[in-house]
Design a protein around this motif. Sequence first.
Motif, PDB file in Angstrom:
ATOM      1  N   MET A   8       0.834  -1.199   0.000  1.00 63.09           N
ATOM      2  CA  MET A   8       0.000   0.000   0.000  1.00 63.09           C
ATOM      3  C   MET A   8       0.870   1.251   0.000  1.00 63.09           C
ATOM      4  O   MET A   8       1.939   1.256   0.595  1.00 63.09           O
ATOM      5  N   PRO A   9       0.431   2.325  -0.641  1.00 64.07           N
ATOM      6  CA  PRO A   9       1.222   3.565  -0.622  1.00 64.07           C
ATOM      7  C   PRO A   9       1.152   4.212   0.746  1.00 64.07           C
ATOM      8  O   PRO A   9       0.232   4.003   1.537  1.00 64.07           O
ATOM      9  N   LEU A  10       2.128   5.050   1.017  1.00 62.17           N
ATOM     10  CA  LEU A  10       2.180   5.768   2.279  1.00 62.17           C
ATOM     11  C   LEU A  10       0.998   6.724   2.383  1.00 62.17           C
ATOM     12  O   LEU A  10       0.676   7.438   1.429  1.00 62.17           O
ATOM     13  N   GLU A  11       0.351   6.759   3.544  1.00 63.18           N
ATOM     14  CA  GLU A  11      -0.744   7.685   3.806  1.00 63.18           C
ATOM     15  C   GLU A  11      -0.384   8.564   4.995  1.00 63.18           C
ATOM     16  O   GLU A  11       0.275   8.113   5.931  1.00 63.18           O
ATOM     17  N   ASP A  14       1.564   2.871   6.639  1.00 66.33           N
ATOM     18  CA  ASP A  14       1.567   1.977   5.487  1.00 66.33           C
ATOM     19  C   ASP A  14       0.727   0.777   5.886  1.00 66.33           C
ATOM     20  O   ASP A  14       1.201  -0.122   6.581  1.00 66.33           O
ATOM     21  N   GLY A  15      -0.539   0.779   5.486  1.00 70.18           N
ATOM     22  CA  GLY A  15      -1.441  -0.267   5.923  1.00 70.18           C
ATOM     23  C   GLY A  15      -1.665  -0.178   7.421  1.00 70.18           C
ATOM     24  O   GLY A  15      -2.120   0.834   7.956  1.00 70.18           O
ATOM     25  N   GLU A  16      -1.291  -1.230   8.150  1.00 69.46           N
ATOM     26  CA  GLU A  16      -1.428  -1.260   9.600  1.00 69.46           C
ATOM     27  C   GLU A  16      -0.160  -0.823  10.321  1.00 69.46           C
ATOM     28  O   GLU A  16      -0.120  -0.815  11.557  1.00 69.46           O
ATOM     29  N   ASP A  17       0.884  -0.486   9.565  1.00 68.53           N
ATOM     30  CA  ASP A  17       2.168  -0.118  10.163  1.00 68.53           C
ATOM     31  C   ASP A  17       2.258   1.390  10.359  1.00 68.53           C
ATOM     32  O   ASP A  17       2.017   2.164   9.422  1.00 68.53           O
ATOM     33  N   LEU A  18       2.605   1.810  11.559  1.00 67.61           N
ATOM     34  CA  LEU A  18       2.890   3.211  11.837  1.00 67.61           C
ATOM     35  C   LEU A  18       4.372   3.451  11.580  1.00 67.61           C
ATOM     36  O   LEU A  18       5.230   2.907  12.274  1.00 67.61           O
ATOM     37  N   SER A  41      14.894   2.562   7.261  1.00 65.95           N
ATOM     38  CA  SER A  41      14.969   3.579   6.215  1.00 65.95           C
ATOM     39  C   SER A  41      13.584   4.011   5.750  1.00 65.95           C
ATOM     40  O   SER A  41      13.348   5.196   5.470  1.00 65.95           O
ATOM     41  N   GLU A  42      12.649   3.055   5.643  1.00 64.84           N
ATOM     42  CA  GLU A  42      11.298   3.422   5.219  1.00 64.84           C
ATOM     43  C   GLU A  42      10.647   4.380   6.226  1.00 64.84           C
ATOM     44  O   GLU A  42       9.895   5.281   5.845  1.00 64.84           O
ATOM     45  N   SER A  43      10.949   4.189   7.508  1.00 64.10           N
ATOM     46  CA  SER A  43      10.398   5.075   8.527  1.00 64.10           C
ATOM     47  C   SER A  43      11.001   6.468   8.416  1.00 64.10           C
ATOM     48  O   SER A  43      10.299   7.479   8.546  1.00 64.10           O
TER      49      SER A  43
END
Length: 317
Positions: free
Chosen positions: A1-4, A65-69, A112-114
């Motif tokens: 999923m894209p970042l929201e 990203d989805g369920e990930d903060l 890195s994504e965070s």
Amino acid sequence: MPLEVLPYSPDWLPRLAALARAHARLAPPGIGLSDEDVERGLSRHSAWPFYTPGLVESRILLAVDGEDLLAAAQTGVVDNGWGYGAAPGDGPEWVHRTHLSLFWLFCWPGWSESLDAGATLAARVVGWTRGQGLPGLEAFRGGPGFLPFGTQLSRHWPHLWTPLRAAGFRQPRDLLAFSGTTAPDALPALDPLPEGVTVRRRRGRIEAQWAGETVGVCAAVPLGEQWGWRWREDSERFADPRVEEWGYVRRLVVDAGVRGLGIGAALLAGALADLDRRGHKRYLLHVPRDPQELPAIRLYGRFGHLVDAQQVLRLSF
């Protein structure tokens, strides 16, 4: 999923509290946080009465990203000027006008994504500020509201520099955080004061008098009083009882003409002795890293030790 980028809702509290704890463990003195501590801090920033009296409201943004903060931030519009750790002429004129404060930005260390998500959040805040016609931003002024020590951008959070620099924030100056014990047997030996100098307690502070004139003053308070509230009135705010051990040295001033005579050391020793008698066994203080502050830095190094170098950042338009 894209970042929201989403506004905060209580459903995210467990993940946001875990992110806050990851940073609390890194920044000394490492006070533990529960989910409830974080929840209360999100709505009642402990440092707002001291740092940002003009604050009307704040907003909390989440990068998910989805369920990930992945990252989170808290902002608010404030109307009081820059002051903490600043020197005369330090910073642009806009700091005395209404501007935006990015109270905190948290990303997961080593992910890195965070960090990319944190940079996206910071860029959104910068873009919104520009669009509102505000003159600039401060970041980490007063630190996260759920950390009882009001930690600014700690040197123990070096990973946060990446997203903040990407958004254009820069460091004006360091604030050095010193800590130590108030135990009398741990304080350094004092040199005799010049003849005629007396030290007394007056109106909750320690004063030095010479020839009938006040030539120095030191004020130290329980940490909770520094932020405008008292532990006994808010006893459930932090579950960790270690917080109540702490005092804060909020002021130490000696007239320029009598410095170097041991007056500052006597004042600080008296203030720490008062904290010790009140049951506050450890203390914290801040001083700007500045050549003019070298005598004070040496003095604080005699009484305690350097625990952190912190920053409050700025961005002007």
